[in-house]
Design an enzyme around this catalytic site. Sequence first.
Site, short mmCIF file in Angstrom:
data_model
loop_
_atom_site.label_atom_id
_atom_site.label_comp_id
_atom_site.label_asym_id
_atom_site.label_seq_id
_atom_site.Cartn_x
_atom_site.Cartn_y
_atom_site.Cartn_z
N HIS A 147 -28.52 -5.12 -20.29
CA HIS A 147 -28.42 -3.96 -21.18
C HIS A 147 -29.78 -3.64 -21.77
O HIS A 147 -30.26 -4.33 -22.67
CB HIS A 147 -27.37 -4.23 -22.28
N GLU A 159 -30.54 -7.17 -23.37
CA GLU A 159 -29.46 -8.14 -23.57
C GLU A 159 -28.99 -8.58 -22.18
O GLU A 159 -28.70 -7.74 -21.32
CB GLU A 159 -28.29 -7.50 -24.32
N1 CAA Z 1 -42.79 6.76 -21.86
C1 CAA Z 1 -44.06 6.71 -22.28
N2 CAA Z 1 -44.46 7.09 -23.51
C2 CAA Z 1 -43.50 7.55 -24.34
C3 CAA Z 1 -42.13 7.64 -23.98
C4 CAA Z 1 -41.80 7.23 -22.67
N3 CAA Z 1 -40.55 7.29 -22.23
N4 CAA Z 1 -41.43 8.14 -25.02
C5 CAA Z 1 -42.31 8.36 -26.00
N5 CAA Z 1 -43.56 7.99 -25.60
C6 CAA Z 1 -44.78 8.08 -26.36
C7 CAA Z 1 -44.89 9.40 -27.09
O1 CAA Z 1 -45.41 10.39 -26.26
C8 CAA Z 1 -45.81 9.05 -28.24
O2 CAA Z 1 -47.16 9.09 -27.81
P1 CAA Z 1 -48.32 9.61 -28.82
O3 CAA Z 1 -48.41 8.52 -29.85
O4 CAA Z 1 -49.53 9.66 -27.94
O5 CAA Z 1 -47.87 10.93 -29.33
C9 CAA Z 1 -45.44 7.60 -28.54
O6 CAA Z 1 -44.77 7.08 -27.38
C10 CAA Z 1 -44.53 7.48 -29.71
O7 CAA Z 1 -43.46 8.40 -29.56
P2 CAA Z 1 -43.09 9.48 -30.66
O8 CAA Z 1 -44.23 10.33 -31.04
O9 CAA Z 1 -41.86 10.19 -30.19
O10 CAA Z 1 -42.91 8.65 -31.96
P3 CAA Z 1 -42.07 7.48 -32.51
O11 CAA Z 1 -43.08 6.60 -33.13
O12 CAA Z 1 -41.00 8.10 -33.32
O13 CAA Z 1 -41.35 6.62 -31.37
C11 CAA Z 1 -39.19 6.01 -30.59
C12 CAA Z 1 -40.26 7.08 -30.64
C13 CAA Z 1 -39.74 4.72 -29.96
C14 CAA Z 1 -38.08 6.56 -29.71
C15 CAA Z 1 -38.71 5.67 -32.04
O14 CAA Z 1 -38.37 6.85 -32.72
C16 CAA Z 1 -37.53 4.73 -32.06
O15 CAA Z 1 -37.68 3.51 -31.94
N6 CAA Z 1 -36.30 5.30 -32.23
C17 CAA Z 1 -35.08 4.51 -32.22
C18 CAA Z 1 -34.66 4.28 -30.79
C19 CAA Z 1 -33.46 3.40 -30.69
O16 CAA Z 1 -32.86 2.94 -31.66
N7 CAA Z 1 -33.04 3.14 -29.43
C20 CAA Z 1 -31.84 2.39 -29.15
C21 CAA Z 1 -30.74 3.37 -28.88
S1 CAA Z 1 -29.18 2.56 -28.61
C22 CAA Z 1 -29.25 2.08 -27.02
O17 CAA Z 1 -30.18 2.31 -26.30
C23 CAA Z 1 -28.09 1.29 -26.53
C24 CAA Z 1 -26.91 2.02 -26.01
O18 CAA Z 1 -26.23 1.42 -25.17
C25 CAA Z 1 -26.49 3.34 -26.48
P1 NAD Z 2 -27.16 9.90 -17.91
O1 NAD Z 2 -26.02 10.85 -17.94
O2 NAD Z 2 -28.47 10.32 -18.48
O3 NAD Z 2 -27.45 9.41 -16.41
C1 NAD Z 2 -26.47 8.97 -15.53
C2 NAD Z 2 -26.97 9.30 -14.12
O4 NAD Z 2 -26.15 8.64 -13.16
C3 NAD Z 2 -26.90 10.80 -13.81
O5 NAD Z 2 -28.18 11.23 -13.39
C4 NAD Z 2 -25.87 10.89 -12.68
O6 NAD Z 2 -26.19 11.89 -11.72
C5 NAD Z 2 -25.97 9.51 -12.06
N1 NAD Z 2 -24.76 9.07 -11.35
C6 NAD Z 2 -23.47 9.24 -11.75
N2 NAD Z 2 -22.65 8.66 -10.83
C7 NAD Z 2 -23.45 8.13 -9.87
C8 NAD Z 2 -23.21 7.40 -8.68
N3 NAD Z 2 -21.97 7.09 -8.30
N4 NAD Z 2 -24.28 7.00 -7.93
C9 NAD Z 2 -25.54 7.31 -8.31
N5 NAD Z 2 -25.82 7.99 -9.45
C10 NAD Z 2 -24.79 8.39 -10.20
O7 NAD Z 2 -26.62 8.57 -18.63
P2 NAD Z 2 -27.49 7.40 -19.30
O8 NAD Z 2 -27.67 7.70 -20.74
O9 NAD Z 2 -28.65 7.09 -18.42
O10 NAD Z 2 -26.44 6.21 -19.22
C11 NAD Z 2 -26.28 5.42 -18.06
C12 NAD Z 2 -25.62 4.11 -18.43
O11 NAD Z 2 -26.47 3.40 -19.34
C13 NAD Z 2 -24.27 4.25 -19.12
O12 NAD Z 2 -23.47 3.17 -18.75
C14 NAD Z 2 -24.65 4.16 -20.60
O13 NAD Z 2 -23.59 3.74 -21.41
C15 NAD Z 2 -25.75 3.12 -20.53
N6 NAD Z 2 -26.71 3.14 -21.64
C16 NAD Z 2 -27.08 4.32 -22.21
C17 NAD Z 2 -28.01 4.32 -23.24
C18 NAD Z 2 -28.45 5.60 -23.90
O14 NAD Z 2 -29.06 5.55 -24.98
N7 NAD Z 2 -28.20 6.76 -23.32
C19 NAD Z 2 -28.58 3.12 -23.66
C20 NAD Z 2 -28.20 1.92 -23.03
C21 NAD Z 2 -27.25 1.94 -22.02
#
Ligand code: CAA
Ligand code: NAD
Length: 296
Positions: A147, A159
């Site tokens: 994860h 994770e």
């Molecule tokens: N690749 C390369 N560089 C990147 C990038 C990427 N994908 N994304 C952003 N950057 C760069 C930006 O361009 C920026 O560069 P500059 O300093 O040159 O402008 C720098 O990284 C910092 O980005 P931001 O300006 O957007 O500023 P920030 O300091 O706010 O950082 C962030 C962005 C890291 C996203 C921060 O806001 C953050 O940590 N947010 C919380 C994110 C979080 O909690 N994530 C977990 C979500 S839950 C999950 O993922 C699990 C799930 O299953 C749902």
């Molecule tokens: P997303 O909608 O941005 O991307 C999913 C992608 O999978 C799409 O581009 C879709 O075209 C592709 N897809 C769907 N079915 C497919 C298949 N059978 N074969 C190949 N490609 C296929 O979603 P996401 O946010 O990248 O989430 C993807 C997974 O990661 C989910 O399980 C989500 O829960 C998990 N996740 C999401 C986050 C988040 O912050 N968005 C963080 C951690 C984990």
Amino acid sequence: MAIKKVGVVGCGLMGHGIAQVAAQGGFTVVVSETEQKFLDSGLGRIDKSLAKLAEKAIEKGAPADQAKQQSADVRARITGSLDRKSLADCDLVVEAIVENLDVKKQLFAELGQLCKKETIFASNTSSFPIAAMAAASGRPSQFVGLHFFNPVQLMKLVEVVRTNETKDEVFAQARAFGEACGKVAIGCKDTPGFVVNRLLVPYMSQSLLMLERGDATAADIDTAMKLGCGYPMGPIELTDYVGLDTTLAILQGWVKAYPNEPAFKIPACLETKVKEGKLGRKTGEGFYKWQGDKKQ
Ligand code: CAA
Ligand code: NAD
């Protein structure tokens, strides 16, 4: 078996980042999608991210030629594919497709038939039981959760989730893979949301219930948590960042599986936004309007 070739299924928000950090870790990567437009969009994000990282390395004093060559070498290790068969000889396949358990189980059943017998499978699911996908794959002892966090390129955690059937050596290989991608790995059990999401998703959902009750505006709730707790983003902005469809799918799955758990609640405003197609940053609008990565 040493992991050398890695398959990533899905090149969306998470899949493109996982493909990129794996290539940065030196692995050969095949990333598979369903349609060319999704593949192009994901590979385009990788190009942008690599350009940004090269720019930052140059700012920090790295020679420009060297930084650009390094990005080009990383990019050259990634191949996009619309044909699942290209995953057959991968040592590890990481799934990052839509958060839908039936679709994931179907994919793993297919991969279980398609991939060489040594291939390790991993899901990046936010919320579903790893054991359910492991069973569908037909090779539960070679299955883990990996994860990663959004944005994968910047978030330092992975994770590594083991089920009762995961072999020790498979868990160790998956953990070593996460570390080779530049992440700090923690081990956890196959529980709903593992460690981070079990805490984070109820917090996001509570912030939306607070918004619905009219306790404060979205901007004030976000400012409160940023300045009051030092979080980089507030919970509503973060819900937009994660994707409203993904957040809703996580909560729906949990409410169905654990109807008596009071921490799992679905805010009506989340359902409404998803029905309207406002999925957050990825569609340009959720609870806020977005232009690329920037909240308006
Ligand atoms: N690749 C390369 N560089 C990147 C990038 C990427 N994908 N994304 C952003 N950057 C760069 C930006 O361009 C920026 O560069 P500059 O300093 O040159 O402008 C720098 O990284 C910092 O980005 P931001 O300006 O957007 O500023 P920030 O300091 O706010 O950082 C962030 C962005 C890291 C996203 C921060 O806001 C953050 O940590 N947010 C919380 C994110 C979080 O909690 N994530 C977990 C979500 S839950 C999950 O993922 C699990 C799930 O299953 C749902
Ligand atoms: P997303 O909608 O941005 O991307 C999913 C992608 O999978 C799409 O581009 C879709 O075209 C592709 N897809 C769907 N079915 C497919 C298949 N059978 N074969 C190949 N490609 C296929 O979603 P996401 O946010 O990248 O989430 C993807 C997974 O990661 C989910 O399980 C989500 O829960 C998990 N996740 C999401 C986050 C988040 O912050 N968005 C963080 C951690 C984990």
